[in-house]
Design a protein around this motif. Structure first.
Motif, PDB file in Angstrom:
ATOM      1  N   PHE A   1       0.834  -1.204   0.000  1.00 62.23           N
ATOM      2  CA  PHE A   1       0.000   0.000   0.000  1.00 62.23           C
ATOM      3  C   PHE A   1       0.868   1.253   0.000  1.00 62.23           C
TER       4      PHE A   1
ATOM      5  N   LEU B   1       2.167   1.678  -3.435  1.00 62.31           N
ATOM      6  CA  LEU B   1       1.064   2.042  -4.329  1.00 62.31           C
ATOM      7  C   LEU B   1       0.788   3.538  -4.258  1.00 62.31           C
TER       8      LEU B   1
ATOM      9  N   SER C   1      -2.045  -4.598  -6.180  1.00 62.12           N
ATOM     10  CA  SER C   1      -1.325  -3.348  -5.958  1.00 62.12           C
ATOM     11  C   SER C   1      -0.131  -3.229  -6.895  1.00 62.12           C
ATOM     12  N   TYR C   2       0.626  -4.315  -7.024  1.00 59.28           N
ATOM     13  CA  TYR C   2       1.797  -4.261  -7.899  1.00 59.28           C
ATOM     14  C   TYR C   2       1.401  -4.218  -9.372  1.00 59.28           C
TER      15      TYR C   2
ATOM     16  N   LYS D   1      -1.173  -2.543 -10.424  1.00 58.57           N
ATOM     17  CA  LYS D   1      -1.469  -1.116 -10.573  1.00 58.57           C
ATOM     18  C   LYS D   1      -0.177  -0.305 -10.638  1.00 58.57           C
TER      19      LYS D   1
END
Length: 318
Positions: free
Chosen positions: A122, A125, A219-220, A222
């Motif tokens: 997070f 991100l 997340s990765y 994104k």
């Protein structure tokens, strides 16, 4: 189900498994195991102390890294005594309460590590996809809340496990499949109907570790999508390289963990060598790799290490 009442004469003990095929070479096998444990303990302790004392590292990403190092340090110290006792002293028996205590800390610390990995994903991100809002979102309060949530989640949801096992008698040989106490492994040795306890453990794994892994992967994805839109090729390559290293450590942690949980419940004929390999990968390689990966890929940590080393040399008069 009421707790099973043990007496002094029938208090159960459990036997740790030795490495199949290498029983006669335990002394030699213990050397690399001991070195790996020492490297993992030293690396995580150094990383935690460095983040704590170096003011330039007082940022959210390094706070999460320090908590990860502290968790890995706890995992190493929890499993090392039983592993090295087998190799050095041929001590492969453990009482029920000691086994339950080790099991609780192993699973709780694993859950905490999973939560910290989510928090780190997070953090990256927000830093890459919303850099202008980074300081507003990742405040000290946010860091404390995310870290505290990871700890409380692990301790709370895993607290019932020892009590579940206390409700069952153990009436077999009580030979464990690993060199440490693992909940599904102990549950397989219990007598009686363990359906609820088994389902609870599996649901916990799927609803925490599996969901955490999905969140990290999303997340990765994104992050990678955002990186690919950047114009500077060098920056793309460095970011992609860092993400790839982080994902490798995530896979090393999650794949053996989830696979072990499933194998113990649905495969009774699995090779002991496979159990041993996966369990050691799960609880030894992750604490060993994390300090190396996250330190070697962080210029700030490298700079702090060089600074501290230079200061020590000056003090020593070299």
């Amino acid at each position: 189900m009421p707790a099973f009442n043990y007496t002094a004469s029938d208090w159960p003990t459990f036997s740790f498994i030795r490495i199949p095929g290498l029983v006669t070479a335990h002394i030699w096998v213990s050397i690399p195991f001991c070195l790996l444990y020492l490297v993992a303990i030293a690396g995580n302790a150094l990383l935690f102390i460095l983040v704590r004392v170096e003011k330039t590292l007082h940022e959210p990403q390094f706070y999460f890294l320090a908590m990860l190092a502290l968790t890995d340090l706890g995992l190493s110290l929890t499993t090392m005594p039983s592993v090295m006792a087998i190799f050095w002293f041929d001590v492969h028996h453990i009482g029920l309460n000691a086994c339950l205590t080790q099991m609780f800390f192993i699973h709780t610390l694993s859950s905490v590590e999973s939560g910290v990995l989510v928090a780190m994903a997070f953090d990256r991100l927000v830093a890459i996809c919303a850099p202008l809002n980074y300081t507003r979102i990742l405040t000290h309060c946010t860091v404390v809340c995310l870290s505290g949530a990871a700890l409380i989640r692990g301790a709370t949801l895993l607290a019932p496990l020892p009590f579940f096992l206390k409700t069952f008698p153990f009436c077999g040989a009580n030979v464990l499949s690993h060199s440490y106490c693992y909940y599904p492994d102990m549950l397989n040795l219990a007598c009686g109907d363990v359906t609820f306890s088994s389902v609870y453990g599996l649901v916990f794994v799927l609803c925490t570790f599996a969901l955490d892994a999905v969140f990290i992967l999303v997340s990765y994805m994104k992050i990678l999508g955002t990186i690919m839109k950047l114009g500077t090729r060098d920056r793309n390559w460095r970011s992609l390289q860092t993400c790839a290293c982080h994902l490798c450590t995530v896979f090393v942690f999650y794949l053996p963990l989830i696979s072990l949980a499933v194998l113990h419940r649905y495969s009774q004929d699995t090779s002991p060598i496979l159990y041993t390999t996966m369990s050691n990968t799960y609880l030894l390689m992750t604490p060993l790799l994390n300090p190396l990966v996250y330190s070697l890929k962080s210029r700030q940590i490298q700079g702090a290490l060089r600074k501290r080393f230079w200061v020590q040399r000056v003090i020593a008069g070299e």
